[in-house]
Design an enzyme around this catalytic site. Structure first.
Site, PDB file in Angstrom:
ATOM      1  N   ASP A   1       0.815  -1.216   0.000  1.00  0.00           N
ATOM      2  CA  ASP A   1       0.000   0.000   0.000  1.00  0.00           C
ATOM      3  C   ASP A   1       0.846   1.263   0.000  1.00  0.00           C
ATOM      4  O   ASP A   1       0.304   2.369  -0.108  1.00  0.00           O
ATOM      5  CB  ASP A   1      -0.961  -0.003   1.201  1.00  0.00           C
ATOM      6  CG  ASP A   1      -2.347  -0.472   0.789  1.00  0.00           C
ATOM      7  OD1 ASP A   1      -2.582  -0.613  -0.427  1.00  0.00           O
ATOM      8  OD2 ASP A   1      -3.190  -0.685   1.672  1.00  0.00           O
TER       9      ASP A   1
ATOM     10  N   ASP B   1     -11.497  -7.199   9.609  1.00  0.00           N
ATOM     11  CA  ASP B   1     -11.404  -8.645   9.776  1.00  0.00           C
ATOM     12  C   ASP B   1     -12.575  -9.194  10.599  1.00  0.00           C
ATOM     13  O   ASP B   1     -13.275 -10.110  10.174  1.00  0.00           O
ATOM     14  CB  ASP B   1     -10.053  -9.014  10.408  1.00  0.00           C
ATOM     15  CG  ASP B   1      -9.652  -8.087  11.546  1.00  0.00           C
ATOM     16  OD1 ASP B   1     -10.420  -7.158  11.872  1.00  0.00           O
ATOM     17  OD2 ASP B   1      -8.578  -8.288  12.134  1.00  0.00           O
TER      18      ASP B   1
HETATM   19  O1  LIG Z   1      -3.870   0.978   4.695  1.00  0.00           O
HETATM   20  C1  LIG Z   1      -3.411  -0.056   5.157  1.00  0.00           C
HETATM   21  C2  LIG Z   1      -3.221  -0.251   6.534  1.00  0.00           C
HETATM   22  C3  LIG Z   1      -2.689  -1.445   6.979  1.00  0.00           C
HETATM   23  N1  LIG Z   1      -2.336  -2.416   6.105  1.00  0.00           N
HETATM   24  C4  LIG Z   1      -1.742  -3.689   6.610  1.00  0.00           C
HETATM   25  O2  LIG Z   1      -2.563  -4.260   7.588  1.00  0.00           O
HETATM   26  C5  LIG Z   1      -1.798  -5.068   8.442  1.00  0.00           C
HETATM   27  C6  LIG Z   1      -2.192  -4.829   9.884  1.00  0.00           C
HETATM   28  O3  LIG Z   1      -1.752  -3.593  10.339  1.00  0.00           O
HETATM   29  P1  LIG Z   1      -1.090  -3.375  11.780  1.00  0.00           P
HETATM   30  O4  LIG Z   1      -0.770  -1.960  11.911  1.00  0.00           O
HETATM   31  O5  LIG Z   1      -0.035  -4.368  12.001  1.00  0.00           O
HETATM   32  O6  LIG Z   1      -2.330  -3.625  12.697  1.00  0.00           O
HETATM   33  P2  LIG Z   1      -2.595  -4.674  13.854  1.00  0.00           P
HETATM   34  O7  LIG Z   1      -3.424  -3.994  14.861  1.00  0.00           O
HETATM   35  O8  LIG Z   1      -1.390  -5.354  14.330  1.00  0.00           O
HETATM   36  O9  LIG Z   1      -3.478  -5.689  13.029  1.00  0.00           O
HETATM   37  C7  LIG Z   1      -4.570  -6.447  13.472  1.00  0.00           C
HETATM   38  O10 LIG Z   1      -5.778  -5.719  13.402  1.00  0.00           O
HETATM   39  C8  LIG Z   1      -6.124  -5.234  12.111  1.00  0.00           C
HETATM   40  C9  LIG Z   1      -7.484  -4.606  12.209  1.00  0.00           C
HETATM   41  O11 LIG Z   1      -7.484  -3.544  13.085  1.00  0.00           O
HETATM   42  C10 LIG Z   1      -6.140  -6.343  11.084  1.00  0.00           C
HETATM   43  O12 LIG Z   1      -6.272  -5.768   9.813  1.00  0.00           O
HETATM   44  C11 LIG Z   1      -4.846  -7.107  11.136  1.00  0.00           C
HETATM   45  O13 LIG Z   1      -4.835  -8.145  10.216  1.00  0.00           O
HETATM   46  C12 LIG Z   1      -4.634  -7.613  12.538  1.00  0.00           C
HETATM   47  O14 LIG Z   1      -3.430  -8.350  12.631  1.00  0.00           O
HETATM   48  C13 LIG Z   1      -0.332  -4.738   8.179  1.00  0.00           C
HETATM   49  O15 LIG Z   1       0.261  -5.804   7.485  1.00  0.00           O
HETATM   50  C14 LIG Z   1      -0.420  -3.492   7.329  1.00  0.00           C
HETATM   51  O16 LIG Z   1       0.624  -3.408   6.414  1.00  0.00           O
HETATM   52  C15 LIG Z   1      -2.532  -2.258   4.754  1.00  0.00           C
HETATM   53  O17 LIG Z   1      -2.208  -3.131   3.961  1.00  0.00           O
HETATM   54  N2  LIG Z   1      -3.065  -1.069   4.307  1.00  0.00           N
END
Ligand SMILES: O=c1ccn([C@@H]2O[C@H](COP(=O)(O)OP(=O)(O)O[C@H]3O[C@H](CO)[C@@H](O)[C@H](O)[C@H]3O)[C@@H](O)[C@H]2O)c(=O)[nH]1
Ligand SMILES: [Mn+2]
Length: 732
Positions: free
Chosen positions: A140, A442
């Site tokens: 992204d 999710d």
């Molecule tokens: O515009 C965006 C924003 C995030 N991501 C990806 O989404 C994932 C999750 O982002 P992260 O900041 O690591 O969030 P977490 O809170 O750790 O993620 C949890 O919570 C999210 C929902 O809030 C879910 O999308 C994730 O899969 C879940 O692991 C990462 O691989 C990011 O690269 C994108 O691809 N595009």
């Protein structure tokens, strides 16, 4: 000759100790009822001291009791799953389905390309027929650094994959594998060679990342970089789609001549005038693009930090999809979210109890939530397919056929699937694909899949399937929990609410299970009340709990002791440490009095239309000195923020209340010691525990000198504010 006996590919067992647990929970419920009765029957009359405080406590206790009831749904009916991989291979070795793996990344500065490609390499190296495995990276940030890293990884894979197979390597993320070895393991020539190759690659990537750009020479070597020529910014560019390895190509082989899995880079189109819907948007673009390349009927989705730690996870998951009798209703298989960078006592809390207890409980009622990473889906269910007992999906497949188009033609054709206008006037993000408009796409998507009649499975193999990176500062964890709790609350009010949308479609136990998470953030009110009111009344000498000698003291004592002992035992049973449990209590309090408040506020604003969904990506890199403190388990308070001000003010308030009481008892002797303990034991206990749990915070205000301390401005604000409140309460 008898018929061949059917041997299931997986089994589901009820967890042990459920009867004892249910008896215990019933007794606790009686205690809660008695507390409610006591509160309701003893409300001070208008004009009497403590009437408002009492009513506040009544509200808080009603809420806590209700919330406790919800948490029972996740403990009442726990089940454990077991997969039989050998049977799967015996029956279906040659008919295994194609599997598409989606990896999402969003920012090379906080999700370093080297980390991303380690995840990619770990999933490319799954113990699975490579011609049936395809890996898609969604970027992204559309960063040429990430692309460059992926290109290098596609070359390194030619050595890494055969090496993994030959030596049965675990884990198959090269960085994690090398880090897991001791010096004595590292002698032979093949090891040195693979390690050298990895380090060469890592150095090249590191050099490019430090420079902030890919060298001209590297760009000349690979024509794919030309796609960045029309690129203007991360938020404004055309779709970039590159098939780095096409497993149908003759040349797509490793150094041993074995096929390589397909590897695709996708940066969907971004335009300022079109909203991109964060990760859900990225996933939907991948669903479309992959459908034209490999079209695997099973999709695994991981975050870019969640590398595969177990090379057999695909086979494990397939056991749940390919059983002849029980699989047809299963839409997704969720693995736990575990982390590699946790410290022993998990200063910022963990998902331990969710993974070891709660999701097993949800599984007993129809399946766990989809939590965005480490989850295998049937492709069809992501398209919005309704469950049907008759039209079953057959996953078995032979090898993919050769394609007519060449790779370049295919790329050109598919870029439009990742365009920013593709979804206009379609049902994508609504009826099809991951759902839009919610910070936890999710959870919402998983919920709607289940409302279409499907079930899900929670599987926790002995060897962890995935390991990721958890937050390393207080601010990060609070921001993350704000996103999660806000998202879950949004779901409650949305058209897909488990209450009005799920009721009748889901098992009632699962509706309650979902409500646990939907109601995370409203917990802030009761918690705020409990952590402010009794302490302030203590300062005024007004009792809010029954006297120690009263029989009404018993239910309070029972509920407090039983609940704390239970939570302690549950935590230890889930593999946590004693100090870890104590830290968990602190973070429990902090989340409820900061993240959750803002989650509720933002949800309200959104309901009234004046706030938009945001997604603050959690950083996966940590400065060296911050990392050092993290490893020493010193809480990183760091930069000033409204959340930190609230936490610090509450901590100070309780400290001053306790000090005020001590002053009254010892210096002025206004109140008799015996009287105070008789009437206010529980209040003193509560205030004392709040102070005790906040010790690291006081340390960070008054003593610490490092950068992780509480900024002076925050400290001053919180001291002034809480002192004024305490003075008013004590003397007015
Ligand atoms: O515009 C965006 C924003 C995030 N991501 C990806 O989404 C994932 C999750 O982002 P992260 O900041 O690591 O969030 P977490 O809170 O750790 O993620 C949890 O919570 C999210 C929902 O809030 C879910 O999308 C994730 O899969 C879940 O692991 C990462 O691989 C990011 O690269 C994108 O691809 N595009
Ligand atoms: Mn994450």
């Amino acid at each position: 000759m008898g018929e061949l006996k059917y041997e299931p590919l997986f089994e589901t067992k009820k967890a042990k100790g459920r009867i004892i647990y249910r008896l215990f929970a019933t007794s606790l419920f009686c205690g809660i009822l008695l507390i409610w009765i006591y509160r309701l029957c003893n409300i001070p009359k208008p004009g009497e001291n403590g009437r408002y405080g009492w009513i506040g406590m009544l509200g808080a206790e009603l809420w806590f009791g209700f919330y406790w009831f919800l948490t029972q749904s996740l403990r009442w009916n726990r089940v454990n799953r077991q997969a039989f991989r050998d049977r799967l291979l015996q029956r279906y070795e040659n008919e295994l389905p194609r599997v598409d793996v989606f990896v999402c990344t969003a920012d090379p500065a906080i999700e370093p390309p080297i980390m991303v490609i380690n995840t990619v390499l770990s999933v490319m190296a799954y113990n699975y027929p490579p011609e049936k495995l395809s890996v898609y990276l969604s970027d992204d940030a559309s960063s040429e650094l990430t692309f460059y890293a992926l290109l290098e990884a596609s070359r390194f894979a030619k050595n890494w994959l055969p090496y993994c197979k030959k030596f049965n390597v675990e884990p198959r993320s090269p960085a994690a594998y090398f880090a897991s070895l001791s010096v004595s393991d590292q002698s032979d020539a093949e090891f040195s060679e693979i390690k050298r190759l990895y380090e060469d690659m890592a150095n090249k990537i590191d050099t490019a990342c430090k420079a902030g750009r890919v060298s001209d020479q590297a760009k000349l070597e690979y024509k794919g970089f030309s796609k960045w020529s029309s690129y203007s910014s991360k938020k404004n560019h055309a779709a970039i789609l590159q098939i780095l390895i096409d497993s149908r190509d003759e040349g797509a082989k490793d150094i041993d001549g074995v096929k390589l899995p397909t590897l695709v880079y996708v940066a969907r189109e971004k335009r300022p005038q079109h909203f991109h819907n964060f990760k859900a948007g990225a996933m939907n673009a991948l669903i479309r693009v992959s459908s034209e390349i490999s079209n695997g009927p099973v999709i695994l989705n991981v975050d870019c930090d969640m590398y595969s730690n177990n090379s057999n996870s695909i086979q494990d998951a397939l056991c749940f999809f390919m059983d002849e009798e029980k699989s047809h209703e299963i839409a997704f298989v969720q693995f736990p979210q575990s982390f590699e960078n946790t410290t022993k006592n998990e200063i910022y809390g963990s998902l331990r109890v969710i993974d070891k207890v709660e999701f097993h409980g949800a599984d007993g009622y129809g399946g766990p939530l989809y939590t965005g990473t480490g989850c295998f889906h049937r492709r069809d269910t992501l398209y919005g397919r309704e469950f049907s007992n008759v039209a079953r999906i057959d996953l078995k497949s032979s090898c993919p056929e050769k394609r007519e188009e060449n790779t370049h033609e295919l790329e050109e054709r598919l870029e439009c699937l990742a365009s920013s206008t593709y979804e206009q006037n379609t049902q994508w993000g609504n009826e099809i694909g991951l759902k839009y408009g919610c910070p936890v796409e999710d959870v919402l998507t998983g919920l709607t899949i289940k409302c279409k009649g499907w079930k899900s499975v929670f599987y926790r193999p002995k060897r962890e399937a995935f390991l990721g990176v958890t937050a390393t500062t207080l601010d990060q964890i609070l921001v993350q929990h704000k996103r999660w709790s806000e998202g879950d609350l949004n779901i409650l009010f949305s058209k897909y609410s488990p209450v009005w949308y799920g009721l009748g479609k889901l098992n009632p136990g699962l509706v309650l299970g979902y409500l646990n998470y939907c109601f995370w953030s409203p917990n802030c009110f009761a918690t705020l009340c409990y952590s402010i009111v009794p302490s302030l009344y203590l300062l005024r000498g007004i009792s809010l709990f029954p006297q120690v000698s009263s029989k009404w003291f018993l239910p309070f004592a029972y509920v407090i002791i039983a609940e704390l002992t239970y939570s302690f035992a549950e935590f230890l049973w889930s593999g946590g440490t004693v100090l870890g449990w104590w830290n968990e209590q602190r973070i429990w309090l902090y989340k409820r009095t900061s993240s959750y408040i803002f989650a509720v506020l933002d949800t309200m604003l959104k309901l009234f239309g004046s706030s938009n969904t945001t997604f603050i990506v959690t950083p996966k890199v940590t400065d060296e000195d911050v990392l050092l403190r993290y490893k020493q388990e010193a809480m990183e308070f760091g930069s000033a923020s409204p959340m930190l001000t609230i936490l610090s003010t509450l901590a100070m308030l309780n400290l001053f209340c306790l000090m005020g009481l001590v002053k009254k008892l010892l210096l002025t002797r206004e109140l008799g010691l015996k009287y105070v303990f008789e009437t206010m034991a529980l209040q003193i206990l509560l205030c004392g525990v709040l102070v005790f749990v906040n010790l690291p915070l006081y340390n960070a205000v008054f003593f610490r000198k490092d950068k992780g301390k509480i900024p002076s401005s925050t400290a001053v604000q919180s001291v002034v504010f809480s002192l004024s409140v305490c003075t008013c309460i004590a003397y007015l």
